[in-house]
Every structure is written in C-alpha cells, then in structure tokens.
Design a protein around this motif. Structure first.
Motif, PDB file in Angstrom:
ATOM      1  N   GLY A  54       0.928  -1.310   0.498  1.00 37.02           N
ATOM      2  CA  GLY A  54      -0.028  -0.377  -0.560  1.00 37.02           C
ATOM      3  C   GLY A  54       0.934   1.472   0.092  1.00 37.02           C
ATOM      4  O   GLY A  54       2.189   0.986   0.724  1.00 37.02           O
ATOM      5  N   PRO A  55       0.568   2.473  -0.327  1.00 44.35           N
ATOM      6  CA  PRO A  55       1.094   3.420   0.028  1.00 44.35           C
ATOM      7  C   PRO A  55       1.008   4.523   0.885  1.00 44.35           C
ATOM      8  O   PRO A  55       0.192   5.677   0.912  1.00 44.35           O
ATOM      9  CB  PRO A  55       0.066   4.387  -1.245  1.00 44.35           C
ATOM     10  N   THR A  56       1.946   4.090   1.709  1.00 48.17           N
ATOM     11  CA  THR A  56       2.107   5.217   3.220  1.00 48.17           C
ATOM     12  C   THR A  56       3.645   5.280   3.149  1.00 48.17           C
ATOM     13  O   THR A  56       4.392   4.792   1.444  1.00 48.17           O
ATOM     14  CB  THR A  56       2.088   4.186   4.036  1.00 48.17           C
ATOM     15  N   VAL A  57       4.257   6.245   4.338  1.00 48.40           N
ATOM     16  CA  VAL A  57       5.203   7.059   3.929  1.00 48.40           C
ATOM     17  C   VAL A  57       6.166   5.336   4.145  1.00 48.40           C
ATOM     18  O   VAL A  57       7.449   6.394   4.046  1.00 48.40           O
ATOM     19  CB  VAL A  57       5.126   7.597   5.065  1.00 48.40           C
ATOM     20  N   GLY A  58       6.256   4.921   5.130  1.00 51.90           N
ATOM     21  CA  GLY A  58       6.514   3.570   5.061  1.00 51.90           C
ATOM     22  C   GLY A  58       7.246   2.590   4.369  1.00 51.90           C
ATOM     23  O   GLY A  58       8.360   3.008   3.311  1.00 51.90           O
ATOM     24  N   VAL A  68       4.056   7.599  -3.811  1.00 51.71           N
ATOM     25  CA  VAL A  68       3.742   9.071  -3.303  1.00 51.71           C
ATOM     26  C   VAL A  68       2.893   9.457  -4.477  1.00 51.71           C
ATOM     27  O   VAL A  68       2.411  10.593  -4.407  1.00 51.71           O
ATOM     28  CB  VAL A  68       3.992   9.407  -2.373  1.00 51.71           C
ATOM     29  N   GLY A  69       2.951   9.312  -5.841  1.00 54.02           N
ATOM     30  CA  GLY A  69       2.349   9.554  -6.932  1.00 54.02           C
ATOM     31  C   GLY A  69       0.798   9.881  -6.686  1.00 54.02           C
ATOM     32  O   GLY A  69       0.466  10.724  -8.239  1.00 54.02           O
ATOM     33  N   GLY A  70       0.259   9.581  -6.489  1.00 52.82           N
ATOM     34  CA  GLY A  70      -1.357   9.715  -6.847  1.00 52.82           C
ATOM     35  C   GLY A  70      -2.389   8.808  -6.711  1.00 52.82           C
ATOM     36  O   GLY A  70      -1.076   7.631  -7.242  1.00 52.82           O
ATOM     37  N   ALA A  71      -3.694   8.959  -7.250  1.00 51.93           N
ATOM     38  CA  ALA A  71      -3.947   7.612  -7.873  1.00 51.93           C
ATOM     39  C   ALA A  71      -3.737   6.565  -9.150  1.00 51.93           C
ATOM     40  O   ALA A  71      -3.674   6.090  -9.482  1.00 51.93           O
ATOM     41  CB  ALA A  71      -5.690   7.954  -7.785  1.00 51.93           C
ATOM     42  N   SER A  72      -3.462   8.150  -9.873  1.00 51.94           N
ATOM     43  CA  SER A  72      -3.311   8.108 -11.420  1.00 51.94           C
ATOM     44  C   SER A  72      -1.791   6.652 -11.770  1.00 51.94           C
ATOM     45  O   SER A  72      -1.624   6.270 -12.044  1.00 51.94           O
ATOM     46  CB  SER A  72      -3.286   9.235 -12.370  1.00 51.94           C
TER      47      SER A  72
END
Length: 388
Positions: free
Chosen positions: A96-100, A132-136
């Motif tokens: 998943g897209p988290t900071v870690g 971290v680039g976003g949904a796209s």
C-alpha cells in the motif's frame, strides 16, 4: 565555531568554466523540452495522463552537467530508473501507499541498482514517485514504468548522446581500455610500467570500498596529467624549441621514392617531413613506410623488393607507388615550438611515434624531434637533478 569547522560545510569551488556551465544549462533545457514534447505526443496527446515525471529533471543534471560520471551512463539512467520504478510499484501493490512503504521502496531500489550495476540517484526519486505519486500512478501500475518511465529515460538519453557529442563531450563515456602497445605485444605501454597502472587503480579502489563519481580511465588520466605538471614544476619547462633539430631535411609530394631513400641513407635519418610550397607539413615518410609494403613480408627478398620499389616503372598509371606522396603518412602528428617536451612522452613512448615535426607560429616547419632528442633531454634533466 572555528573557521576550519565552517569550511567543511561550505561548497567547494566550481572548476567548470562559464562556457561549460552554459553548455550544460542549454543541454538540460533542450533535452527536457524534446523529451517532454516527444513523450506528450506519444503517450498523452489528450493531456489526460502523465507524460513527463519529475525525476527526469535530476537525470538531466547528470546527463548534461556530468556526462562522464558512471552514474550518468545510458545503462545507469535507463536501467536505474526502470528498475527503481518496478520496485516501487511492487511495494505499493504489496503493502500500500504509505510513508513507510515509500522509504522501503527507495531502500530496495538502491539495493537493486547496486546489484544490477545501474546506480542512478534519480532512481530513488522514481521509486518514491510510484508510491506517493497519487491515484493515477497507482492505477497505471507496471504500465507507468514500462511506458512512461522507460520512454522518458530513453528519450532523455538519446538527447544526451546527440547534444553532448555535438558540443565536444564524449558520451556514452564508456570505460576505456589501456592504450595498446605499438608493437602489439602483451607488455604494458612504457609510460605506465613504472607509473600508475590500471591494476594499481583497481587495487586501491577495492580497498577504498566506496562509490566514486568518476570513471577509472578519467582518474588515471588526471593522475598522469598531475604527474606531468609536478615534473614541469620540479625541473622547469623545457620546450620543443629548446631541443629540436633545426636544420631539417625535407621532401615534397612529388619527390621520387629513390631520391627520398637516398637522402635518408646519406644523412642517416629515419624520417623526412613532406612539405608543400608554403613549407607546411602535409605528411611524413619514414624508413618503415618503405619496408611496410606487402611485398616485404618475405625477409629473404627484402633487398630485391626494395630495389623494385625504388626503381621507376616508367608508366603513367599503375598500382606501384612512384613518389613520396603515395607512400607517406598524411597529416602526421605535430607539435608547436612552445609545447613542453613532457607532452611528447605519451606520443613517443606509448603511441609509437619516432619523429614529430615542430611548427612555428605560422604553422610552417621549424624543426623536428626524434626519440633520441627526447631521451637526451630527459637524461640531462635527470643528471641535473642528481647533481643538485
């Protein structure tokens, strides 16, 4: 805080000339503009998707400012960015897209680049972008890497190859092999037998155990030039004008081979500069040129074949060389009156030159230096050192 402590935090002086800085800036804008336009046309003509990613700006710094860096070579750029992108997408899909996960992706991307020998600093930014680039970016997944990242990297490298070579910078800057010995033997060239050899550099670099942003051949060239500069400072600058032979025998393009050979034999010289009517050097003919003919391979018939070569055929057209211009080495390596003799060492020791014509300020023949002249000058310098 002491001045020495503050000095460690201050930037080092920039050795690049103003022209080099402008060259790099112009290359970056040209490369990024062409890459952006091409990828926009190919990938997103409707502007609905990403066609140029931010890490390309960092890649442009390396490609146009530091084209000799190992981190800026084509495999480092394309491989490093693509591998990092794949690692980032895999991390997002798995965790998943988290900071870690972003930090983990950058860490694994660096490890992958080390393993595949394509270390490229902007690759870490590519790995972060995929997280971290976003949904796209997340929706595109591996398609984002294989299309956008790959296309951006390949186009920018293509622009760098074209621009750097047009502006006088060798790119790709591949690792150069050691100079070949002029006699095609297994011996190392004379200039590195007692000096710094590639094996010495490899051994020290292995002990250093750190990544250096400079190639081995560049490092060796810098060391060699530093040694020459130190030699000049120690012994003073002896120029070609100081040691050259001034009463030089020469021939013209149309001089017959027999006349040129007889001049060499009569005056016991191994080479004759070939001049035009303005006394500019257009070539050089040596005894080796006479003996280099294919018919001379059989040593039993050297005298016979040499006699045939020197004898005029009497034909207006034919394959047999008749005059000096047909046998000479055109556009030979030359030097100027003020050239330090230390600059001739690599040419005579490694490249196999035995005679170098010396030109005056008007590019006309002023003298010639042979290996014997150079050896005598170096002997005098060494004798003066011991005497002191």
């Amino acid at each position: 805080m002491t001045p020495s402590f503050l000095a460690r935090w201050l930037p080092q002086p920039n050795n690049g000339s103003r022209r080099e800085q402008l060259r790099a800036c112009a290359g970056a804008i040209c490369g990024l503009l062409l890459t952006g336009l091409a990828c926009h046309f190919l990938l997103a003509p409707d502007s609905a998707s990403i066609y140029l990613i931010a890490p390309m700006g960092a890649s442009a710094v390396l490609l146009f400012c530091l084209p000799a860096s190992p981190l800026a070579q084509p495999w480092s750029v394309v491989g490093g960015n693509v591998v990092s992108g794949l690692v980032g997408v895999a991390c997002v899909k798995w965790l998943g897209p988290t900071v870690g996960v972003a930090a983990l992706a950058a860490c694994l991307a660096i490890a992958a680049m080390f393993t595949l020998r394509c270390l490229h600093p902007p690759g870490g930014a590519v790995a972060l972008t995929t997280v971290v680039g976003g949904a796209s970016v997340h929706a595109a997944g591996f398609e984002f890497v294989f299309i956008t990242v790959l296309c951006n990297s390949a186009m920018l490298v293509a622009c760098a190859v074209l621009y750097n070579n047009l502006t006088g910078r060798r790119y790709p800057h591949s690792q150069q092999l050691a100079p070949a010995h002029p006699h095609a033997t297994a011996d190392q060239p004379p200039s590195i037998r007692l000096g710094i050899s590639p094996d010495d550099l490899d051994a020290v670099l292995r002990q250093h155990k750190q990544v250096l942003d400079i190639s081995r051949d560049d490092l060796q060239a810098i060391f060699l030039q530093t040694e020459m500069r130190a030699y000049q400072r120690r012994f003073g600058i002896v120029t070609c004008a100081d040691i050259m032979s001034k009463d030089v025998l020469s021939v013209e393009f149309g001089t017959s081979l027999s006349d040129a050979w007889h001049i060499m034999r009569q005056h016991t010289v191994g080479a004759l500069p070939v001049l035009n009517r303005a006394r500019r050097v257009i070539g050089i003919i040596t005894q080796s040129d006479f003996l280099r003919q294919q018919t001379m391979d059989d040593y039993h018939g050297v005298r016979y074949h040499l006699r045939l070569l020197l004898q005029r055929s009497g034909l207006s057209h034919g394959d047999k060389p008749e005059v000096v211009g047909q046998l000479m080495t055109a556009s030979p390596h030359t030097a100027r009156l003020g050239t330090p003799i230390i600059d001739l060492l690599p040419l005579m020791a490694d490249a196999g030159y035995h005679h170098i014509p010396i030109l005056d300020d008007d590019a006309r023949l002023a003298g010639i230096i042979s290996q014997s002249d150079l050896m005598a000058a170096l002997y005098e310098s060494r004798f003066a050192e011991l005497a002191a």
